[in-house]
Scaffold this motif. Structure first.
Motif, PDB file in Angstrom:
ATOM      1  N   ALA A  28       0.851  -0.996   0.030  1.00 55.74           N
ATOM      2  CA  ALA A  28      -0.011  -0.037  -0.122  1.00 55.74           C
ATOM      3  C   ALA A  28       0.919   1.325  -0.006  1.00 55.74           C
ATOM      4  O   ALA A  28       0.517   2.411  -0.612  1.00 55.74           O
ATOM      5  N   ASP A  29       2.224   1.279   0.403  1.00 55.07           N
ATOM      6  CA  ASP A  29       2.903   2.557   0.612  1.00 55.07           C
ATOM      7  C   ASP A  29       3.839   2.598  -0.803  1.00 55.07           C
ATOM      8  O   ASP A  29       4.589   3.574  -0.806  1.00 55.07           O
ATOM      9  N   LYS A  30       3.638   1.857  -1.696  1.00 56.59           N
ATOM     10  CA  LYS A  30       4.324   1.835  -2.959  1.00 56.59           C
ATOM     11  C   LYS A  30       3.566   2.923  -3.854  1.00 56.59           C
ATOM     12  O   LYS A  30       2.379   2.895  -3.830  1.00 56.59           O
ATOM     13  N   LYS A  31       4.356   3.576  -4.868  1.00 56.16           N
ATOM     14  CA  LYS A  31       3.891   4.296  -5.848  1.00 56.16           C
ATOM     15  C   LYS A  31       2.583   3.697  -6.630  1.00 56.16           C
ATOM     16  O   LYS A  31       1.823   4.208  -6.985  1.00 56.16           O
ATOM     17  N   LEU A  35       0.447  -6.398  -7.183  1.00 62.17           N
ATOM     18  CA  LEU A  35       1.105  -6.767  -8.112  1.00 62.17           C
ATOM     19  C   LEU A  35       0.484  -6.472  -9.411  1.00 62.17           C
ATOM     20  O   LEU A  35      -0.729  -5.935  -9.627  1.00 62.17           O
ATOM     21  N   GLN A  36       1.320  -6.181 -10.314  1.00 61.27           N
ATOM     22  CA  GLN A  36       1.147  -5.774 -11.352  1.00 61.27           C
ATOM     23  C   GLN A  36       1.567  -6.259 -12.863  1.00 61.27           C
ATOM     24  O   GLN A  36       2.596  -6.885 -12.676  1.00 61.27           O
ATOM     25  N   GLY A  37       0.903  -5.611 -13.807  1.00 65.39           N
ATOM     26  CA  GLY A  37       1.731  -6.121 -15.216  1.00 65.39           C
ATOM     27  C   GLY A  37       0.961  -7.161 -15.933  1.00 65.39           C
ATOM     28  O   GLY A  37      -0.398  -7.209 -15.615  1.00 65.39           O
ATOM     29  N   PRO A  38       1.237  -8.093 -16.873  1.00 69.27           N
ATOM     30  CA  PRO A  38       0.385  -8.928 -17.754  1.00 69.27           C
ATOM     31  C   PRO A  38       0.070 -10.110 -16.943  1.00 69.27           C
ATOM     32  O   PRO A  38       0.494 -10.263 -15.650  1.00 69.27           O
ATOM     33  N   ALA A  58       9.411   2.094  -9.246  1.00 68.94           N
ATOM     34  CA  ALA A  58       8.797   3.451  -8.899  1.00 68.94           C
ATOM     35  C   ALA A  58       8.697   4.142 -10.111  1.00 68.94           C
ATOM     36  O   ALA A  58       8.162   5.140 -10.299  1.00 68.94           O
ATOM     37  N   ALA A  59       9.384   3.870 -11.333  1.00 73.52           N
ATOM     38  CA  ALA A  59       9.506   4.255 -12.416  1.00 73.52           C
ATOM     39  C   ALA A  59       8.072   3.840 -13.222  1.00 73.52           C
ATOM     40  O   ALA A  59       7.863   4.235 -14.402  1.00 73.52           O
ATOM     41  N   GLY A  60       7.361   2.672 -12.840  1.00 73.17           N
ATOM     42  CA  GLY A  60       6.083   2.305 -13.655  1.00 73.17           C
ATOM     43  C   GLY A  60       6.498   1.107 -14.501  1.00 73.17           C
ATOM     44  O   GLY A  60       5.802   0.788 -15.162  1.00 73.17           O
ATOM     45  N   ILE A  61       7.831   0.567 -14.377  1.00 79.22           N
ATOM     46  CA  ILE A  61       8.156  -0.375 -15.350  1.00 79.22           C
ATOM     47  C   ILE A  61       7.918  -1.648 -14.645  1.00 79.22           C
ATOM     48  O   ILE A  61       8.429  -1.826 -13.267  1.00 79.22           O
ATOM     49  N   VAL A  62       7.318  -2.892 -15.286  1.00 77.97           N
ATOM     50  CA  VAL A  62       6.921  -3.929 -14.641  1.00 77.97           C
ATOM     51  C   VAL A  62       8.291  -4.759 -14.583  1.00 77.97           C
ATOM     52  O   VAL A  62       9.118  -5.131 -15.468  1.00 77.97           O
ATOM     53  N   GLN A  63       8.634  -5.287 -13.424  1.00 82.14           N
ATOM     54  CA  GLN A  63       9.925  -5.874 -13.007  1.00 82.14           C
ATOM     55  C   GLN A  63       9.497  -7.287 -12.166  1.00 82.14           C
ATOM     56  O   GLN A  63       8.560  -7.381 -11.877  1.00 82.14           O
ATOM     57  N   PHE A  64      10.564  -7.892 -12.232  1.00 84.80           N
ATOM     58  CA  PHE A  64      10.335  -9.153 -11.523  1.00 84.80           C
ATOM     59  C   PHE A  64      10.877  -8.908 -10.009  1.00 84.80           C
ATOM     60  O   PHE A  64      11.818  -8.250  -9.708  1.00 84.80           O
TER      61      PHE A  64
END
Length: 170
Positions: A28-31, A35-38, A58-64
């Motif tokens: 909840a405290d993250k920008k 879980l996000q992405g495809p 934090a840049a909005g890029i889906v990462q592992f």
């Protein structure tokens, strides 16, 4: 009866008697919380020590990201320039993850987080699809789905790349 019946229609089903469940991620405290992405399924490493999932950095890029099934803070594994664009799988030895990113098949070293391209980047219309990339049981091949045109008919087809360090593209 092994399954407790819920008497409140607005609550979720309870786990079977003797089984407990607990929340592992708190975002909840993250920008970009949650879980996000495809669309993807959580994947446990072959030895069961880590659970891999996708979430935006934090840049909005889906990462592992990974987390221990015993709890603790999620750890960002990759710091890629592009978002992961597909579901993924662990190699049989747990050393790599295979997935689609930037219209190519990529693998990430699960110890270092270093990602590398194993197929050439292709045009959007023939790029690997967002379905999961799957390692062969010996870890030497990765199967994936790509759009192909044959005899004027366009359809999804299963493709395979032989996965060896010498075949990777820098």
């Amino acid at each position: 009866d092994l399954i407790r019946a819920s008497t409140n229609i607005e609550s979720r089903p309870s786990p079977p008697v003797g089984i407990s469940q607990r929340r592992l991620t708190f975002t909840a405290d993250k920008k970009f919380p949650g879980l996000q992405g495809p669309r993807h399924w959580l994947q446990s490493s072959p030895d069961g020590s880590r659970i891999a999932f996708l979430m935006k950095d934090a840049a909005g890029i889906v990462q592992f990201w990974t987390i221990s099934p015993n709890g603790g803070a999620p750890t960002q594994l990759t710091h890629n320039h592009w978002s992961v664009a597909s579901a993924f799988t662990w190699s049989p030895d747990g050393r790599e993850l295979a997935y689609v990113m930037d219209n190519s098949i990529f693998v990430t070293d699960t110890a270092t987080g270093r990602s590398r391209r194993v197929t050439e980047r292709t045009a959007d219309e023939i790029a690997p699809r967002p379905e999961a990339c799957v390692f062969s049981l010996d870890g030497n091949k990765i199967a994936f789905v790509r759009r192909k045109k044959s005899d004027g008919v366009e359809a999804n087809q299963i493709c395979v790349v032989f996965f060896q360090a010498k075949n990777s593209i820098k």
